[in-house]
Motif scaffolding. Structure first.
Motif, PDB file in Angstrom:
ATOM      1  N   UNK A 232       0.852  -1.189   0.000  1.00 12.79           N
ATOM      2  CA  UNK A 232       0.000   0.000   0.000  1.00 12.79           C
ATOM      3  C   UNK A 232       0.888   1.239   0.000  1.00 12.79           C
ATOM      4  N   UNK A 233       0.558   2.210  -0.853  1.00 13.80           N
ATOM      5  CA  UNK A 233       1.341   3.447  -0.871  1.00 13.80           C
ATOM      6  C   UNK A 233       0.432   4.668  -0.903  1.00 13.80           C
TER       7      UNK A 233
ATOM      8  N   UNK B 286       2.632  17.344   3.098  1.00 11.95           N
ATOM      9  CA  UNK B 286       3.325  16.843   4.283  1.00 11.95           C
ATOM     10  C   UNK B 286       2.331  16.566   5.412  1.00 11.95           C
ATOM     11  N   UNK B 287       1.270  17.364   5.473  1.00 10.98           N
ATOM     12  CA  UNK B 287       0.248  17.152   6.504  1.00 10.98           C
ATOM     13  C   UNK B 287      -0.460  15.818   6.300  1.00 10.98           C
TER      14      UNK B 287
ATOM     15  N   UNK C   8       0.999   8.471   8.373  1.00  6.45           N
ATOM     16  CA  UNK C   8       2.120   7.805   9.031  1.00  6.45           C
ATOM     17  C   UNK C   8       1.917   7.665  10.541  1.00  6.45           C
ATOM     18  N   UNK C   9       1.149   8.573  11.122  1.00  2.00           N
ATOM     19  CA  UNK C   9       0.884   8.501  12.563  1.00  2.00           C
ATOM     20  C   UNK C   9       0.109   7.248  12.936  1.00  2.00           C
TER      21      UNK C   9
ATOM     22  N   UNK D 173       2.831   1.130   8.089  1.00  6.13           N
ATOM     23  CA  UNK D 173       3.234   0.198   7.037  1.00  6.13           C
ATOM     24  C   UNK D 173       2.932   0.723   5.637  1.00  6.13           C
ATOM     25  N   UNK D 174       2.210   1.831   5.557  1.00  4.94           N
ATOM     26  CA  UNK D 174       1.903   2.404   4.252  1.00  4.94           C
ATOM     27  C   UNK D 174       3.108   3.183   3.734  1.00  4.94           C
ATOM     28  N   UNK D 175       3.543   2.848   2.533  1.00  8.04           N
ATOM     29  CA  UNK D 175       4.696   3.502   1.923  1.00  8.04           C
ATOM     30  C   UNK D 175       4.328   4.928   1.506  1.00  8.04           C
ATOM     31  N   UNK D 176       5.241   5.864   1.753  1.00  5.77           N
ATOM     32  CA  UNK D 176       4.998   7.271   1.413  1.00  5.77           C
ATOM     33  C   UNK D 176       5.788   7.659   0.177  1.00  5.77           C
TER      34      UNK D 176
END
Length: 216
Positions: free
Chosen positions: A52-53, A59-60, A66-67, A71-74
């Motif tokens: 998952x990406x 950035x917000x 991410x918080x 495991x989700x790719x950025x």
């Protein structure tokens, strides 16, 4: 099968300012989509390997995801893919290229889940994917709902100064007219191989089937 689920959202929005950062019933909108993606990954863990990406220039939004979903790719969206006229397929291309390069493997399918669809159900995502697997002849499955208007019956356009039926027909009731559907932009399941070869970024050029959802 190797599956790439993409969640795409840019920082700006002209129609609804910062829509991808909004909350729905007290929960960040993007969490509904992230949760569905994680659920798909768990439910089909014996059938496929799912990555998952999140592709965004916000950035917000990255921090928000991410918080809670580490495991989700950025993916940092490049500036040329941040405009409001950039086709969605261009962002899918970018996501696929980056994820295949990062993990050193080829994905079989890309599933895109729109952030602004919090009422989407996990069964719809799973069933849309399974419909794609069953229909080897098509390159794309996309979700739709039954249209509330029909161009053969109760939709018009202005032409040469006069209103005229959008699609010429002699139907006197809506029931007689062919069924038509609204693309609801909730779920897309596309062959990764088709995406790699595509150069035009025209979504509906793909050989497609529809997956019908409730209009909510």
């Amino acid at each position: 099968k190797n599956i790439l689920i993409t969640i795409c959202g840019r920082a700006g929005s002209k129609g609804f300012k910062n829509k991808n950062l909004k909350t729905f019933l007290g929960t960040p909108l993007v969490y509904y989509t992230a949760a569905i993606a994680e659920d798909f990954k768990k439910r089909l863990s014996e059938e496929c390997e799912t990555t998952i990406c999140l592709n965004t220039d916000s950035k917000d939004l990255q921090k928000l995801v991410n918080d809670k979903y580490k495991d989700i790719e950025l993916i940092d969206r490049v500036e040329e893919l941040g405009g409001d006229k950039v086709p969605k397929m261009a962002v899918w291309h970018n996501s696929l290229d980056i994820m295949e390069s990062k993990f050193g493997k080829k994905f079989d399918y890309v599933i895109d889940l729109d952030i602004t669809s919090p009422l989407r159900q996990i069964d719809d995502v799973v069933n849309a994917y399974k419909k794609k697997i069953e229909n080897k002849d098509c390159q794309l499955i996309y979700s739709v709902c039954e249209s509330r208007r029909n161009p053969y019956f109760n939709m018009v356009k202005v032409e040469n100064g006069f209103a005229t039926k959008f699609a010429a027909s002699n139907f006197t009731t809506r029931q007689e007219a062919p069924s038509v559907y609204d693309m609801n932009a909730s779920i897309y399941v596309i062959d990764a191989d088709y995406l790699r070869k595509d150069k035009e970024n025209m979504l509906l050029n793909a050989k497609s089937h529809i997956y019908e959802m409730h209009d909510t």
